[in-house]
Design an enzyme around this catalytic site. Structure first.
Site, PDB file in Angstrom:
ATOM      1  N   LYS A  17      33.990  44.333  68.350  1.00 50.31           N
ATOM      2  CA  LYS A  17      35.299  44.719  67.818  1.00 50.31           C
ATOM      3  C   LYS A  17      35.620  43.976  66.530  1.00 50.31           C
ATOM      4  O   LYS A  17      36.056  44.572  65.558  1.00 50.31           O
ATOM      5  CB  LYS A  17      36.417  44.428  68.832  1.00 50.31           C
ATOM      6  N   ARG A  93      46.078  43.832  75.987  1.00 49.44           N
ATOM      7  CA  ARG A  93      45.017  43.393  76.880  1.00 49.44           C
ATOM      8  C   ARG A  93      45.437  43.496  78.328  1.00 49.44           C
ATOM      9  O   ARG A  93      44.639  43.215  79.219  1.00 49.44           O
ATOM     10  CB  ARG A  93      44.745  41.923  76.572  1.00 49.44           C
ATOM     11  N   ARG A 130      25.921  34.259  70.418  1.00 44.18           N
ATOM     12  CA  ARG A 130      26.847  34.349  69.279  1.00 44.18           C
ATOM     13  C   ARG A 130      27.196  32.966  68.731  1.00 44.18           C
ATOM     14  O   ARG A 130      27.479  32.036  69.476  1.00 44.18           O
ATOM     15  CB  ARG A 130      28.131  35.055  69.726  1.00 44.18           C
ATOM     16  N   ARG A 162      31.449  29.212  69.934  1.00 42.66           N
ATOM     17  CA  ARG A 162      32.848  29.160  70.348  1.00 42.66           C
ATOM     18  C   ARG A 162      32.945  28.506  71.709  1.00 42.66           C
ATOM     19  O   ARG A 162      32.094  28.724  72.562  1.00 42.66           O
ATOM     20  CB  ARG A 162      33.404  30.587  70.434  1.00 42.66           C
ATOM     21  N   ARG A 173      35.848  35.608  81.353  1.00 41.31           N
ATOM     22  CA  ARG A 173      36.497  36.555  80.433  1.00 41.31           C
ATOM     23  C   ARG A 173      36.119  37.991  80.768  1.00 41.31           C
ATOM     24  O   ARG A 173      36.958  38.885  80.722  1.00 41.31           O
ATOM     25  CB  ARG A 173      36.089  36.233  78.989  1.00 41.31           C
TER      26      ARG A 173
HETATM   27  P1  ADP Z   1      37.335  37.910  73.130  1.00 38.90           P
HETATM   28  O1  ADP Z   1      37.845  39.322  73.177  1.00 38.90           O
HETATM   29  O2  ADP Z   1      35.897  37.844  72.739  1.00 38.90           O
HETATM   30  O3  ADP Z   1      37.686  37.093  74.335  1.00 38.90           O
HETATM   31  P2  ADP Z   1      39.348  37.216  71.171  1.00 38.90           P
HETATM   32  O4  ADP Z   1      39.052  36.534  69.910  1.00 38.90           O
HETATM   33  O5  ADP Z   1      39.924  38.592  71.116  1.00 38.90           O
HETATM   34  O6  ADP Z   1      37.991  37.174  71.941  1.00 38.90           O
HETATM   35  O7  ADP Z   1      40.325  36.337  72.073  1.00 38.90           O
HETATM   36  C1  ADP Z   1      40.027  34.993  72.381  1.00 38.90           C
HETATM   37  C2  ADP Z   1      40.992  34.471  73.444  1.00 38.90           C
HETATM   38  O8  ADP Z   1      42.346  34.512  72.954  1.00 38.90           O
HETATM   39  C3  ADP Z   1      41.051  35.272  74.737  1.00 38.90           C
HETATM   40  O9  ADP Z   1      40.026  34.917  75.646  1.00 38.90           O
HETATM   41  C4  ADP Z   1      42.442  34.901  75.258  1.00 38.90           C
HETATM   42  O10 ADP Z   1      42.465  33.616  75.824  1.00 38.90           O
HETATM   43  C5  ADP Z   1      43.262  34.841  73.990  1.00 38.90           C
HETATM   44  N1  ADP Z   1      43.892  36.161  73.677  1.00 38.90           N
HETATM   45  C6  ADP Z   1      43.628  36.952  72.608  1.00 38.90           C
HETATM   46  N2  ADP Z   1      44.372  38.075  72.631  1.00 38.90           N
HETATM   47  C7  ADP Z   1      45.124  37.987  73.763  1.00 38.90           C
HETATM   48  C8  ADP Z   1      46.095  38.838  74.386  1.00 38.90           C
HETATM   49  N3  ADP Z   1      46.443  40.016  73.837  1.00 38.90           N
HETATM   50  N4  ADP Z   1      46.652  38.433  75.549  1.00 38.90           N
HETATM   51  C9  ADP Z   1      46.327  37.260  76.111  1.00 38.90           C
HETATM   52  N5  ADP Z   1      45.431  36.407  75.596  1.00 38.90           N
HETATM   53  C10 ADP Z   1      44.824  36.761  74.428  1.00 38.90           C
END
Ligand code: ADP
Length: 218
Positions: A17, A93, A130, A162, A173
């Site tokens: 994404k 989410r 990654r 990360r 996750r």
């Molecule tokens: P990924 O989708 O690979 O987990 P992101 O960069 O989108 O990575 O998000 C990293 C972290 O940030 C998530 O694991 C979560 O802890 C937090 N996060 C991001 N977007 C949201 C959201 N919409 N609601 C809750 N937590 C979020």
């Protein structure tokens, strides 16, 4: 793209994404709004939000809906997103976030939600390999033969794994994705707003599939 298009990109962690949204954002000249990037910036800057989010993110949990909804509400109200539209990456989410987004976008509804579909086994492999530049966010793939320290080709920053790409956090996750985020596929599909795009293959091919899917909705 139609000026002012509003897009949501759903998909498992590691589906690509982030990479594809950066390209789509340049292609269509609309802002890429990544809630993960916003939270990571807050952590780096040590803001109140950053302090709260750091531990949750490292453990692979989800930051509370109210906080996330407030953050996105504020961002979508900025002039660039309000006038040109946006590509939302990482939000919504949960169903509660999707309902809140509906309420926020009554005047200017979302045009299309895309599910960038990559099977779980493939994203697990991608995530464990990654590596990410801490400064500019460029993604790399570790093949076991990388330099140490690893310097980003784009900005000279430090390339690292990360904290939430460790095997335990990745599994947590991905489980949370199935529980909390996968129901959104049905949520958007039941109202005819969803397009599924195959995210497996060369990034250029995936990008072509995405732009074709978006154009088909114009
Ligand atoms: P990924 O989708 O690979 O987990 P992101 O960069 O989108 O990575 O998000 C990293 C972290 O940030 C998530 O694991 C979560 O802890 C937090 N996060 C991001 N977007 C949201 C959201 N919409 N609601 C809750 N937590 C979020």
């Amino acid at each position: 793209m139609i000026p002012g298009a509003r897009l949501i990109i759903l998909g498992r962690q590691g589906a690509g994404k982030g990479t594809q949204c950066v390209r789509l954002s340049r292609h269509y000249v609309v802002p890429h709004i990544s809630t993960g990037d916003m939270l990571r910036a807050a952590v780096r800057e040590g803001t109140e939000l950053g302090l709260l989010a750091k531990k949750i993110m490292e453990e692979g949990g989800l930051v509370g809906d109210d906080i996330m909804i407030g953050l996105v509400d504020e961002r979508l109200a900025k002039p660039d997103a309000d006038s040109r539209g946006y590509i939302l990456d990482g939000f919504p989410r949960t169903v509660a976030q999707a309902q809140a987004l509906d309420a926020l976008t009554v005047a200017k509804p979302i045009n299309i939600a895309i599910d960038l579909d990559v099977p779980r086994e493939i994203v697990r492999e991608r995530l464990s390999a990654r590596r990410v530049c801490r400064d500019c966010g460029t993604n790399y793939t570790a093949d076991g033969d990388e330099p140490s320290p690893w310097i980003c080709d784009v900005c000279g920053g430090d390339v690292q794994q990360r904290a939430d790409d460790t095997p335990d956090a990745v599994d947590r996750r991905l489980d949370l994705y199935e529980e909390q985020t996968a129901p959104l596929i049905e949520y958007f599909s039941s109202r005819g707003a969803l397009t599924v795009v195959n995210g497996v293959g060369h990034p250029d091919h995936v990008f072509k599939r995405l732009t074709d899917a978006i154009e088909a909705r114009r």
